[in-house]
Design an enzyme around this catalytic site. Structure first.
Site, PDB file in Angstrom:
ATOM      1  N   HIS A  18       2.297 -11.716 -44.943  1.00  0.00           N
ATOM      2  CA  HIS A  18       2.497 -13.085 -45.424  1.00  0.00           C
ATOM      3  C   HIS A  18       3.855 -13.220 -46.132  1.00  0.00           C
ATOM      4  CE1 HIS A  18      -2.144 -13.141 -45.914  1.00  0.00           C
ATOM      5  NE2 HIS A  18      -1.900 -14.013 -44.967  1.00  0.00           N
ATOM      6  N   LYS A  42     -14.334 -19.608 -45.497  1.00  0.00           N
ATOM      7  CA  LYS A  42     -14.557 -18.169 -45.606  1.00  0.00           C
ATOM      8  C   LYS A  42     -15.023 -17.909 -47.038  1.00  0.00           C
ATOM      9  CE  LYS A  42     -10.351 -17.139 -42.881  1.00  0.00           C
ATOM     10  NZ  LYS A  42      -9.005 -16.557 -42.939  1.00  0.00           N
ATOM     11  N   ARG A  91       0.405 -13.131 -35.326  1.00  0.00           N
ATOM     12  CA  ARG A  91       0.406 -11.668 -35.129  1.00  0.00           C
ATOM     13  C   ARG A  91       0.180 -11.392 -33.651  1.00  0.00           C
ATOM     14  NH1 ARG A  91      -3.833 -11.130 -39.826  1.00  0.00           N
ATOM     15  NH2 ARG A  91      -4.268 -13.143 -38.884  1.00  0.00           N
ATOM     16  N   SER A 129      -5.558  -9.640 -44.254  1.00  0.00           N
ATOM     17  CA  SER A 129      -6.182  -9.596 -45.573  1.00  0.00           C
ATOM     18  C   SER A 129      -7.538  -8.911 -45.484  1.00  0.00           C
ATOM     19  CB  SER A 129      -6.366 -11.010 -46.129  1.00  0.00           C
ATOM     20  OG  SER A 129      -5.125 -11.647 -46.245  1.00  0.00           O
TER      21      SER A 129
HETATM   22  P1  ADP Z   1      -5.997 -18.836 -42.935  1.00  0.00           P
HETATM   23  O1  ADP Z   1      -7.408 -18.697 -43.469  1.00  0.00           O
HETATM   24  O2  ADP Z   1      -5.434 -20.217 -43.112  1.00  0.00           O
HETATM   25  O3  ADP Z   1      -5.802 -18.303 -41.553  1.00  0.00           O
HETATM   26  P2  ADP Z   1      -4.599 -16.482 -43.910  1.00  0.00           P
HETATM   27  O4  ADP Z   1      -4.265 -16.161 -45.332  1.00  0.00           O
HETATM   28  O5  ADP Z   1      -5.532 -15.564 -43.205  1.00  0.00           O
HETATM   29  O6  ADP Z   1      -5.132 -17.970 -43.951  1.00  0.00           O
HETATM   30  O7  ADP Z   1      -3.264 -16.582 -43.070  1.00  0.00           O
HETATM   31  C1  ADP Z   1      -2.275 -17.537 -43.357  1.00  0.00           C
HETATM   32  C2  ADP Z   1      -1.223 -17.494 -42.251  1.00  0.00           C
HETATM   33  O8  ADP Z   1      -0.533 -16.248 -42.309  1.00  0.00           O
HETATM   34  C3  ADP Z   1      -1.780 -17.588 -40.833  1.00  0.00           C
HETATM   35  O9  ADP Z   1      -0.875 -18.322 -40.038  1.00  0.00           O
HETATM   36  C4  ADP Z   1      -1.852 -16.164 -40.381  1.00  0.00           C
HETATM   37  O10 ADP Z   1      -1.793 -16.037 -38.974  1.00  0.00           O
HETATM   38  C5  ADP Z   1      -0.601 -15.608 -41.043  1.00  0.00           C
HETATM   39  N1  ADP Z   1      -0.678 -14.161 -41.252  1.00  0.00           N
HETATM   40  C6  ADP Z   1      -1.702 -13.431 -41.694  1.00  0.00           C
HETATM   41  N2  ADP Z   1      -1.391 -12.099 -41.724  1.00  0.00           N
HETATM   42  C7  ADP Z   1      -0.120 -12.013 -41.257  1.00  0.00           C
HETATM   43  C8  ADP Z   1       0.778 -10.923 -41.000  1.00  0.00           C
HETATM   44  N3  ADP Z   1       0.413  -9.655 -41.207  1.00  0.00           N
HETATM   45  N4  ADP Z   1       2.006 -11.203 -40.536  1.00  0.00           N
HETATM   46  C9  ADP Z   1       2.365 -12.490 -40.307  1.00  0.00           C
HETATM   47  N5  ADP Z   1       1.571 -13.561 -40.485  1.00  0.00           N
HETATM   48  C10 ADP Z   1       0.346 -13.337 -40.960  1.00  0.00           C
END
Ligand code: ADP
Length: 164
Positions: A18, A42, A91, A129
């Site tokens: 992130h 979630k 990803r 995460s």
């Molecule tokens: P959500 O519940 O909105 O998907 P997340 O916190 O899981 O929230 O993810 C937020 C954004 O960050 C999403 O677009 C997700 O694809 C992206 N993301 C999550 N992990 C990574 C990573 N390792 N590298 C790049 N982008 C990521």
């Protein structure tokens, strides 16, 4: 006119994946707002207050980045902060279908707002995460995959001692 982008997510917790997206997005815009979602469908390990604190700490080195929590729809919050662009990270192909559906519905709800996808940095393309939570719950080190403060908070959550 100030160009603002909005980077929403659950960030439970924020990972290096992130953070890299935020670092790359913030140089493309005058202002990047990271939005920590209250309700994401979630159940989360960290409360929204805790997630927001960890995100603030993780992006404090980026001068044009602000962090807010939000509980409205993503497009509504984007409009409220004058952002015409929503940033999402992609990803492996596994993200694609879900992200496309979300981008489509957001476009339907608000035609003026575009979703911009940034490809995950190669080093972090398999980092999520949920994987971090699972590994940390087992007491393994997640150093280098999250910030030191996040690692400390996870160890507290799981009743583990501080990293030696
Ligand atoms: P959500 O519940 O909105 O998907 P997340 O916190 O899981 O929230 O993810 C937020 C954004 O960050 C999403 O677009 C997700 O694809 C992206 N993301 C999550 N992990 C990574 C990573 N390792 N590298 C790049 N982008 C990521």
């Amino acid at each position: 006119m100030t160009k603002t982008a909005f980077y929403p997510g659950t960030f439970d917790p924020i990972t290096m994946g992130h953070i890299h997206i935020a670092e790359r997005a913030c140089v493309l815009f005058d202002r990047l707002v990271v939005g920590v979602a209250y309700h994401t469908g979630k159940s989360t390990l960290f409360s929204v207050v805790e997630r927001t604190e960890l995100v603030k700490d993780a992006v404090k080195h980026l001068p044009n980045v602000e962090v807010f929590s939000f509980d409205s729809m993503t497009v509504e919050f984007a409009k409220k902060i004058d952002a015409r662009v929503i940033i999402r990270g992609l990803r492996a192909i596994s993200d694609f279908e879900y992200e496309m559906q979300v981008a489509d519905i957001n476009k339907y709800l608000e035609k003026e707002i575009e979703t911009l996808f940034l490809m995950a940095s190669a080093n972090f393309s398999f980092l999520s995460s949920s994987m971090i939570r699972q590994v940390a719950a087992l007491g393994a080190s997640v150093t280098g995959l999250v910030t030191p403060l996040t690692e400390e908070r996870m160890r507290e959550k799981f009743g583990l001692g501080l990293v030696q």
